[in-house]
Motif scaffolding. Structure first.
Motif, mmCIF file in Angstrom:
data_model
loop_
_atom_site.group_PDB
_atom_site.id
_atom_site.type_symbol
_atom_site.label_atom_id
_atom_site.label_comp_id
_atom_site.label_asym_id
_atom_site.label_seq_id
_atom_site.Cartn_x
_atom_site.Cartn_y
_atom_site.Cartn_z
ATOM 1 N N GLU A 1 -0.820 -11.576 -16.287
ATOM 2 C CA GLU A 1 0.491 -10.957 -16.199
ATOM 3 C C GLU A 1 0.528 -10.188 -14.896
ATOM 4 O O GLU A 1 -0.476 -9.583 -14.519
ATOM 5 C CB GLU A 1 0.629 -9.975 -17.366
ATOM 6 C CG GLU A 1 2.029 -9.597 -17.701
ATOM 7 C CD GLU A 1 2.027 -8.658 -18.898
ATOM 8 O OE1 GLU A 1 2.782 -7.696 -18.867
ATOM 9 O OE2 GLU A 1 1.246 -8.897 -19.851
ATOM 10 N N ILE A 2 1.651 -10.220 -14.217
ATOM 11 C CA ILE A 2 1.730 -9.515 -12.936
ATOM 12 C C ILE A 2 2.773 -8.415 -13.027
ATOM 13 O O ILE A 2 3.862 -8.622 -13.557
ATOM 14 C CB ILE A 2 2.084 -10.483 -11.787
ATOM 15 C CG1 ILE A 2 0.916 -11.454 -11.579
ATOM 16 C CG2 ILE A 2 2.362 -9.732 -10.493
ATOM 17 C CD1 ILE A 2 1.090 -12.402 -10.417
ATOM 18 N N LEU A 3 2.390 -7.243 -12.564
ATOM 19 C CA LEU A 3 3.314 -6.110 -12.550
ATOM 20 C C LEU A 3 3.485 -5.647 -11.100
ATOM 21 O O LEU A 3 2.648 -4.946 -10.569
ATOM 22 C CB LEU A 3 2.755 -4.961 -13.401
ATOM 23 C CG LEU A 3 3.615 -3.710 -13.493
ATOM 24 C CD1 LEU A 3 4.782 -3.908 -14.435
ATOM 25 C CD2 LEU A 3 2.783 -2.512 -13.952
ATOM 26 N N PRO A 4 4.568 -6.070 -10.468
ATOM 27 C CA PRO A 4 4.767 -5.611 -9.088
ATOM 28 C C PRO A 4 5.263 -4.163 -9.076
ATOM 29 O O PRO A 4 6.166 -3.821 -9.818
ATOM 30 C CB PRO A 4 5.860 -6.549 -8.559
ATOM 31 C CG PRO A 4 6.012 -7.625 -9.595
ATOM 32 C CD PRO A 4 5.596 -7.025 -10.889
ATOM 33 N N VAL A 5 4.620 -3.356 -8.262
ATOM 34 C CA VAL A 5 4.998 -1.942 -8.175
ATOM 35 C C VAL A 5 5.383 -1.623 -6.741
ATOM 36 O O VAL A 5 4.584 -1.783 -5.823
ATOM 37 C CB VAL A 5 3.825 -1.030 -8.602
ATOM 38 C CG1 VAL A 5 4.200 0.435 -8.431
ATOM 39 C CG2 VAL A 5 3.426 -1.303 -10.030
ATOM 40 N N VAL A 6 6.613 -1.199 -6.544
ATOM 41 C CA VAL A 6 7.077 -0.827 -5.210
ATOM 42 C C VAL A 6 7.668 0.569 -5.302
ATOM 43 O O VAL A 6 8.531 0.830 -6.148
ATOM 44 C CB VAL A 6 8.139 -1.815 -4.699
ATOM 45 C CG1 VAL A 6 8.626 -1.395 -3.310
ATOM 46 C CG2 VAL A 6 7.578 -3.221 -4.654
ATOM 47 N N ASP A 7 7.194 1.451 -4.463
ATOM 48 C CA ASP A 7 7.647 2.844 -4.455
ATOM 49 C C ASP A 7 7.669 3.450 -5.860
ATOM 50 O O ASP A 7 8.642 4.100 -6.260
ATOM 51 C CB ASP A 7 9.031 2.957 -3.807
ATOM 52 C CG ASP A 7 8.937 2.752 -2.297
ATOM 53 O OD1 ASP A 7 7.805 2.809 -1.769
ATOM 54 O OD2 ASP A 7 9.970 2.501 -1.666
ATOM 55 N N GLY A 8 6.635 3.192 -6.610
ATOM 56 C CA GLY A 8 6.486 3.833 -7.916
ATOM 57 C C GLY A 8 7.316 3.228 -9.027
ATOM 58 O O GLY A 8 7.348 3.758 -10.134
ATOM 59 N N LYS A 9 7.987 2.109 -8.733
ATOM 60 C CA LYS A 9 8.794 1.498 -9.792
ATOM 61 C C LYS A 9 8.471 0.019 -9.927
ATOM 62 O O LYS A 9 8.035 -0.618 -8.975
ATOM 63 C CB LYS A 9 10.270 1.682 -9.478
ATOM 64 C CG LYS A 9 10.630 3.155 -9.549
ATOM 65 C CD LYS A 9 12.081 3.412 -9.361
ATOM 66 C CE LYS A 9 12.321 4.924 -9.382
ATOM 67 N NZ LYS A 9 11.546 5.656 -8.346
ATOM 68 N N ASN A 10 8.689 -0.495 -11.136
ATOM 69 C CA ASN A 10 8.484 -1.910 -11.372
ATOM 70 C C ASN A 10 9.587 -2.686 -10.651
ATOM 71 O O ASN A 10 10.764 -2.431 -10.850
ATOM 72 C CB ASN A 10 8.533 -2.159 -12.888
ATOM 73 C CG ASN A 10 8.327 -3.618 -13.209
ATOM 74 O OD1 ASN A 10 8.017 -4.416 -12.326
ATOM 75 N ND2 ASN A 10 8.507 -3.977 -14.461
ATOM 76 N N SER B 1 0.840 -1.197 0.000
ATOM 77 C CA SER B 1 0.000 0.000 0.000
ATOM 78 C C SER B 1 0.876 1.247 0.000
ATOM 79 O O SER B 1 1.957 1.243 0.568
ATOM 80 C CB SER B 1 -0.882 0.024 1.247
ATOM 81 O OG SER B 1 -1.672 -1.122 1.261
ATOM 82 N N GLY B 2 0.397 2.273 -0.628
ATOM 83 C CA GLY B 2 1.154 3.522 -0.678
ATOM 84 C C GLY B 2 2.297 3.473 -1.667
ATOM 85 O O GLY B 2 3.218 4.287 -1.615
ATOM 86 N N GLY B 3 2.241 2.517 -2.592
ATOM 87 C CA GLY B 3 3.324 2.397 -3.568
ATOM 88 C C GLY B 3 3.042 3.085 -4.887
ATOM 89 O O GLY B 3 3.841 2.978 -5.815
ATOM 90 N N GLY B 4 1.903 3.744 -4.978
ATOM 91 C CA GLY B 4 1.607 4.508 -6.190
ATOM 92 C C GLY B 4 0.674 3.812 -7.160
ATOM 93 O O GLY B 4 0.460 4.300 -8.261
#
Lengths: 237, 219
Positions: free
Chosen positions: A197-206, A34-37
């Motif tokens: 397809e999965i796109l992990p997003v952490v702190d606004g980046k893949n 949460s809060g990753g954009g």
């Protein structure tokens, strides 16, 4: 139609910067803490927020291009957006909500039957359960014949049983949709169950390694402490 | 009992309320949703009639609507008549006097609407104008009704402004509050008493309505 986006935006705690593509009929699940954009990305795709830089291209239409100062407003993108929590219009009953922007009102009846809420047509949103409201919200989005479907944690406010049921209904529906679908969640089960397809997003980046690290809880990685909310055990179906 | 004065009062209050609902809605929308430099100054200016003594408002309206004021001048060149001492004149005065009471509750009601409802409306293809008419207005009915009731009550009670701008012409500008004052001046206590008594149930009923509406909008 294929959606392709390259997005850059300066946020308060980090800079969002990523690009992805999603073709018709595919469901891309965007997952991350949460809060990753994630919601910001969805809002930019919908036209509710403007990226600082980058472009969003849908088929042969340019929805956003920072270089050429193009920003198509949400009204003209013709997409479906189901929000995290209920955003049905409280003054209208479920049927009128779903028919609000319907291309063909007759389809609303079909959708209501499909989602098993046709007995609730005359009820206002506050008179039905959360799951029924989200079903109606999906009907509302689909009745508009969206060219792109955005689902932002549509089931996260629901109890586990309802969530699991709706998840399955959505998976069945997926085959019938002829548009790209982007699904946002922080729930790994949901991602693994639904995604093409999965796109992990952490702190606004893949961050492709995030999923692996979260499942295995590799020691020493920062993402673990902010990882998925559900415990590892629930991964066993 | 001076039915004519009562009739003028009710007519004035109804016209004021109807006109103000239309004028105040876009103002309240801008104040609730738009950001622009100097907004707080504009907002304070709109609420100023609430803070000024009615006679001060009346004084400036006389200047403005008199034959040498710009509003009065334009009116006279168009119609040949005067704005002062007419029903139209006191209607304008009453509208200006009650603007804050129309705008404030409406603005509060608009602000209470979940922004995501508007986002949803835009995504479903509604223009800002259509979203205002189809989403904002229907979802702030109780706030709008509260504002209408407040304006109505406030304008049946107007006295100083109306006396200055309209004087006391029976059937034209002599409203009930002025009739009461004049009756007392002439020691006609029974006439004043009947008129005064008429106000109490009307005002009380409307206040009950306001409270009811406020409670409705809270749930």
């Amino acid at each position: 139609m294929t959606l392709s986006a390259t997005l850059k935006k300066r946020l308060k705690y980090f800079d969002l910067e990523l690009s992805f593509t999603c073709p018709t009929g595919r469901m891309m699940v965007m997952i991350g803490p949460s809060g990753g954009g994630k919601t910001t990305i969805i809002r930019m795709l919908a036209g509710l927020a403007k990226p600082d830089d980058g472009r969003i291209i849908f088929g042969d239409e340019v929805w956003f291009d920072a270089g050429r100062c193009i920003h198509i407003p949400p009204q003209k993108r013709r997409l479906g957006y189901v929000f995290q929590d209920y955003t049905l219009f409280p003054n209208l009953n479920l049927y009128d909500n779903a028919a609000f922007a319907a291309v063909d009102k007759k389809e609303v009846d079909v959708l209501f039957e499909l989602f098993k809420i046709d007995h609730l047509k005359k009820r206002r949103p506050h008179m039905v359960s959360g799951g029924e409201r989200q079903r109606c919200a999906i009907c509302q989005a689909l009745a508009r014949h969206p060219r792109l479907l955005l689902l932002d944690e549509p089931f996260s406010a629901l109890d586990v049983i309802t969530r699991r049921g709706l998840r399955e209904e959505l998976k069945n529906l997926k085959g019938k949709l002829s548009c790209p679908v982007i699904y946002v969640t922080h729930d790994i089960n949901e991602a693994l169950f639904l995604a093409d397809e999965i796109l992990p997003v952490v702190d606004g980046k893949n961050d492709d390694g995030w999923l692996q690290r979260t499942i295995t809880r590799e020691p020493g990685s920062q993402a673990v402490s902010r990882g998925a909310r559900e415990p590892r055990l629930s991964l066993v179906y | 009992m001076d039915y004519l004065a009562l009739y003028v009062t009710i007519k004035l209050a109804l016209v004021t309320t109807a006109v103000l609902m239309v004028i105040a809605a876009p103002i309240a929308y801008i104040l609730a949703y738009k950001h622009f430099p100097g907004k707080s100054f504009v907002e304070a200016l709109i609420y100023l009639p609430m803070a000024l003594p009615p006679t001060v408002i009346g004084f400036y309206l006389i200047i403005l609507m008199g034959p040498r004021g710009w509003a009065g001048g334009i009116w006279e060149s168009l119609t040949g008549g005067s704005l002062l001492f007419t029903f139209l004149g006191i209607t304008i005065a009453s509208i200006i006097y009650s603007i804050p009471f129309a705008v404030q509750p409406m603005k509060a009601a608009f602000q209470k609407i979940d922004r995501r409802l508007l986002d949803a409306a835009y995504i479903l293809g509604l223009s800002k104008r259509a979203a205002f008419l189809r989403v904002i207005i229907p979802n702030s009915v109780s706030g709008i009704a509260a504002s209408a009731v407040l304006v109505f009550l406030h304008s049946i009670g107007a006295f100083g402004v109306l006396l200055m701008v309209g004087g006391s012409i029976p059937g034209q500008t002599k409203v009930a509050s002025i009739a009461i004052y004049e009756a007392v001046e002439m020691m006609d206590y029974s006439a004043a008493g009947f008129l005064a008594l008429g106000f109490i149930p009307i005002s009380y009923a409307f206040l009950l309505l306001v409270n009811r509406l406020n409670e409705d909008s809270r749930t």
